[in-house]
Write a protein that holds these residues in place. Structure first.
Motif, PDB file in Angstrom:
ATOM      1  N   PHE A 148       0.637  -1.387  -0.012  1.00 52.26           N
ATOM      2  CA  PHE A 148      -0.196   0.067   0.038  1.00 52.26           C
ATOM      3  C   PHE A 148       0.910   1.434   0.113  1.00 52.26           C
ATOM      4  O   PHE A 148       0.342   2.373  -0.476  1.00 52.26           O
ATOM      5  CB  PHE A 148      -0.962   0.060   1.153  1.00 52.26           C
ATOM      6  N   PHE A 149       2.074   1.395   0.643  1.00 50.57           N
ATOM      7  CA  PHE A 149       2.687   2.634   0.832  1.00 50.57           C
ATOM      8  C   PHE A 149       4.135   2.840  -0.079  1.00 50.57           C
ATOM      9  O   PHE A 149       4.169   3.785  -0.619  1.00 50.57           O
ATOM     10  CB  PHE A 149       3.262   2.623   2.149  1.00 50.57           C
ATOM     11  N   GLN A 156       4.337   9.491  -5.672  1.00 48.26           N
ATOM     12  CA  GLN A 156       3.782  10.618  -5.208  1.00 48.26           C
ATOM     13  C   GLN A 156       5.168  11.746  -4.758  1.00 48.26           C
ATOM     14  O   GLN A 156       4.906  12.890  -5.042  1.00 48.26           O
ATOM     15  CB  GLN A 156       3.208  10.836  -3.971  1.00 48.26           C
ATOM     16  N   TRP A 157       6.191  11.229  -4.407  1.00 45.01           N
ATOM     17  CA  TRP A 157       7.434  12.347  -3.802  1.00 45.01           C
ATOM     18  C   TRP A 157       8.529  12.142  -4.840  1.00 45.01           C
ATOM     19  O   TRP A 157       9.469  13.067  -4.662  1.00 45.01           O
ATOM     20  CB  TRP A 157       7.688  12.027  -2.402  1.00 45.01           C
ATOM     21  N   VAL A 168       5.041  12.071   7.245  1.00 43.49           N
ATOM     22  CA  VAL A 168       4.094  12.092   5.756  1.00 43.49           C
ATOM     23  C   VAL A 168       3.269  10.804   5.779  1.00 43.49           C
ATOM     24  O   VAL A 168       1.883  10.804   5.634  1.00 43.49           O
ATOM     25  CB  VAL A 168       5.133  12.048   4.753  1.00 43.49           C
ATOM     26  N   ALA A 169       3.679   9.678   5.989  1.00 40.47           N
ATOM     27  CA  ALA A 169       2.803   8.444   5.982  1.00 40.47           C
ATOM     28  C   ALA A 169       2.241   8.229   7.244  1.00 40.47           C
ATOM     29  O   ALA A 169       0.869   7.593   7.279  1.00 40.47           O
ATOM     30  CB  ALA A 169       3.790   7.208   5.887  1.00 40.47           C
ATOM     31  N   ARG A 171       0.101  10.472   8.306  1.00 40.03           N
ATOM     32  CA  ARG A 171      -0.955  11.026   7.845  1.00 40.03           C
ATOM     33  C   ARG A 171      -2.319  10.004   7.749  1.00 40.03           C
ATOM     34  O   ARG A 171      -3.426  10.322   8.077  1.00 40.03           O
ATOM     35  CB  ARG A 171      -1.246  11.798   6.936  1.00 40.03           C
ATOM     36  N   TYR A 182     -11.929   8.190   5.708  1.00 39.44           N
ATOM     37  CA  TYR A 182     -10.238   8.435   5.481  1.00 39.44           C
ATOM     38  C   TYR A 182     -10.108   9.401   6.949  1.00 39.44           C
ATOM     39  O   TYR A 182      -8.980   9.398   7.174  1.00 39.44           O
ATOM     40  CB  TYR A 182     -10.277   9.507   4.238  1.00 39.44           C
ATOM     41  N   ASN A 269      -7.241   5.016  -5.155  1.00 29.25           N
ATOM     42  CA  ASN A 269      -5.517   4.956  -5.184  1.00 29.25           C
ATOM     43  C   ASN A 269      -5.130   3.944  -5.934  1.00 29.25           C
ATOM     44  O   ASN A 269      -5.585   2.784  -5.990  1.00 29.25           O
ATOM     45  CB  ASN A 269      -5.075   4.865  -3.731  1.00 29.25           C
ATOM     46  N   TYR A 308       3.254  20.965  -2.561  1.00 34.32           N
ATOM     47  CA  TYR A 308       3.725  20.103  -1.440  1.00 34.32           C
ATOM     48  C   TYR A 308       4.939  20.575  -1.027  1.00 34.32           C
ATOM     49  O   TYR A 308       5.967  20.317  -1.574  1.00 34.32           O
ATOM     50  CB  TYR A 308       3.592  18.546  -1.594  1.00 34.32           C
TER      51      TYR A 308
HETATM   52  N1  UDP Z   1       0.317   7.122   0.938  1.00 38.88           N
HETATM   53  C1  UDP Z   1       0.460   5.911   0.290  1.00 38.88           C
HETATM   54  N2  UDP Z   1      -0.480   5.362   0.007  1.00 38.88           N
HETATM   55  C2  UDP Z   1      -1.697   5.777  -0.156  1.00 38.88           C
HETATM   56  C3  UDP Z   1      -2.220   7.000   0.495  1.00 38.88           C
HETATM   57  C4  UDP Z   1      -1.068   7.649   0.958  1.00 38.88           C
HETATM   58  O1  UDP Z   1       1.717   5.642   0.508  1.00 38.88           O
HETATM   59  O2  UDP Z   1      -2.477   4.908  -0.815  1.00 38.88           O
HETATM   60  C5  UDP Z   1       1.060   7.887   1.575  1.00 38.88           C
HETATM   61  C6  UDP Z   1       1.842   8.962   0.753  1.00 38.88           C
HETATM   62  O3  UDP Z   1       3.322   8.855   1.143  1.00 38.88           O
HETATM   63  C7  UDP Z   1       1.143  10.061   0.850  1.00 38.88           C
HETATM   64  C8  UDP Z   1       0.814  10.309   2.250  1.00 38.88           C
HETATM   65  O4  UDP Z   1       0.762   8.926   2.671  1.00 38.88           O
HETATM   66  O5  UDP Z   1       1.934  11.179   0.300  1.00 38.88           O
HETATM   67  C9  UDP Z   1      -0.219  11.004   2.820  1.00 38.88           C
HETATM   68  O6  UDP Z   1      -1.263  10.926   2.181  1.00 38.88           O
HETATM   69  P1  UDP Z   1      -2.692  11.807   1.838  1.00 38.88           P
HETATM   70  O7  UDP Z   1      -3.796  10.922   1.395  1.00 38.88           O
HETATM   71  O8  UDP Z   1      -2.789  12.268   3.284  1.00 38.88           O
HETATM   72  O9  UDP Z   1      -2.039  12.588   0.910  1.00 38.88           O
HETATM   73  P2  UDP Z   1      -2.578  14.059   0.249  1.00 38.88           P
HETATM   74  O10 UDP Z   1      -4.025  13.948   0.112  1.00 38.88           O
HETATM   75  O11 UDP Z   1      -2.166  15.306   1.197  1.00 38.88           O
HETATM   76  O12 UDP Z   1      -1.793  14.091  -1.097  1.00 38.88           O
END
Ligand code: UDP
Ligand code: FAD
Length: 370
Positions: A148-149, A156-157, A168-169, A171, A182, A269, A308
């Motif tokens: 998942f991550f 993303q980054w 970051v993760a 969150r 969520y 996602n 970001y």
């Molecule tokens: N993240 C991930 N898998 C997912 C969703 C999120 O690895 O399916 C990680 C990823 O690093 C992401 C962070 O968790 O940047 C924060 O997620 P969030 O949904 O809060 O991001 P945002 O909505 O701010 O883009």
């Protein structure tokens, strides 16, 4: 002659413009280099009449009554609990990880007790959790981290989770219950008529003048003002003198489809496939009924609009230098996600702007008292 020049008409700039004009009777000019107010929360009706978020999905949620009450002065709300699905191994699973996610991924029938055991058996003990990899692996173990991550974060980054701060993760929680929302904040609402309408109401004051398509550098010498509030990128303000602060960007691909519903939920996602991270279908967020539906794909990239801040130690180091300079720059306050280089949600920016206003008002009250 204006009391304040406010640079940027997003949440940070608009909240301060509203407070200064309405509470302290200050004359404010607020400029934005974009052709609209609202910053990244800007929404609009597209060519088909569907309300879309131009800069990606924005869902309002907060634990703060003060922030919710403040914004309630400018919009009625629509109750909305956000839900996300992750597409993995051909399945659409609820995300953040909860009991259902694990049961469906592995064909198990865990309950709250056994799911806590399941995570505990897989979690790797990490003495000091520093990175996003640590944060996830220490909670749910390496396998779920990889599913998942890891790849989502790389996309993303443009960095491995081991190169990003734990925050970051973190969150995203992992749950030993069936809650598939969520967010779990007390206040989860969308502005009933959209974010832009809410911003219009905030800025509709005789003391506020709005200048759009206006970079402050182009207009600052033509406008007379006593103080500035700056909400753009802090490194740009100081001409990148300590080097460029990285801001991650996104390219958005908006599409409209001739069907009432495009996908199984508001956001899907894609951690392990495609160049995009997620697909959002706006009607779920806005509650709009329409024969067609509009969606957006998000493609992460480097060199475009700054969206970001990138939370990692070397960037915090560069930011510290800019912050030190900002602290000794007279008559300018730095507020918001770009100017304070913080990965803030909308409500946190509103909170920061209200706190800045309190400081300004407090200072004024103190000097009147003197
Ligand atoms: N993240 C991930 N898998 C997912 C969703 C999120 O690895 O399916 C990680 C990823 O690093 C992401 C962070 O968790 O940047 C924060 O997620 P969030 O949904 O809060 O991001 P945002 O909505 O701010 O883009
Ligand atoms: P911004 O909204 O970036 O506003 C700054 C403004 O300053 C911009 O409009 C810019 O054009 C202007 N500006 C910059 N430099 C200059 C200049 N030189 N002259 C004139 N104007 C200038 N938060 C949530 O709470 N929930 C969510 O679901 C959520 N989703 C998000 C999804 C995405 C894809 C992104 C990128 C962010 C998301 N956020 C979300 C975060 C949210 O967008 C921010 O917290 C908030 O919009 C920040 O407000 P701000 O005023 O600090 O900055």
């Amino acid at each position: 002659m204006f009391d304040y020049l406010i640079v940027g008409a997003g949440f940070a700039g608009s909240v301060l413009a509203e407070r200064l004009a309405s509470q302290l009777n200050k004359k404010v000019v607020i400029c934005d280099r974009r052709p609209h107010i609202g910053g990244n929360a800007y929404d609009r009706y597209d060519d088909h009449g569907l309300l879309i978020h131009q800069y990606g999905p924005h869902i309002f949620h907060t634990a703060s009554k003060r922030i919710f009450d403040y914004l309630s002065g400018f919009t009625p709300w629509r109750a909305y609990q956000h839900r996300v699905l992750a597409c993995v191994n051909g399945l659409l699973l609820p995300f953040p990880i909860n009991i259902t996610t694990v049961n469906r991924l592995y064909g198990l029938s865990l309950d709250p007790d056994t799911s806590a055991e399941f995570f505990a058996q897989r979690a790797e003990p990490i003495a000091q959790v520093r990175t996003s990899e640590d944060a996830v692996v220490s909670k749910v173990g390496r396998e779920l981290y990889e599913v998942f991550f890891r790849n989502y974060t790389r996309k993303q980054w443009g960095l491995d989770p081991s190169e990003l701060d734990a925050a970051v993760a973190s969150r995203v929680p992992a749950r030993t219950n069936y809650d598939d929302r969520y967010f779990t904040d007390d206040y989860q609402f969308m502005p009933r008529h959209g974010f832009t309408r809410m911003f219009e109401n905030m800025l509709d004051h005789r003391n506020i003048k709005i200048l759009l398509n206006a970079d402050y550098r182009e207009i600052a010498s033509d406008v007379r003002y006593a103080s500035m509030i700056y909400t753009g990128p802090i490194d740009e303000f100081f001409d990148l003198r300590f080097g460029k602060l990285p801001y991650r960007s996104l390219r958005f691909r908006h599409e409209t489809h001739d069907v009432e519903q495009f996908q199984a939920g508001p956001v899907v996602n894609f951690p392990n496939e495609h160049d995009y991270t997620r697909v959002t279908e706006f009607k779920w967020l806005t509650g709009q009924t329409h024969a067609k539906t509009s969606i957006v794909y998000e493609y992460p990239c480097d060199d475009d609009d700054p969206y970001y801040p990138v939370p990692r130690p070397e960037n915090a180091e560069i930011y510290r230098k800019y912050k030190a300079l900002a602290d000794v720059t007279p008559n300018v306050r730095f507020v918001g996600r770009l100017a304070t280089y913080r990965y803030y949600n909308m409500d946190q920016v509103v909170g920061q702007a209200l706190a800045t206003f309190d400081q300004i008002a407090g200072k004024r009250a103190a000097s009147e008292h003197d």
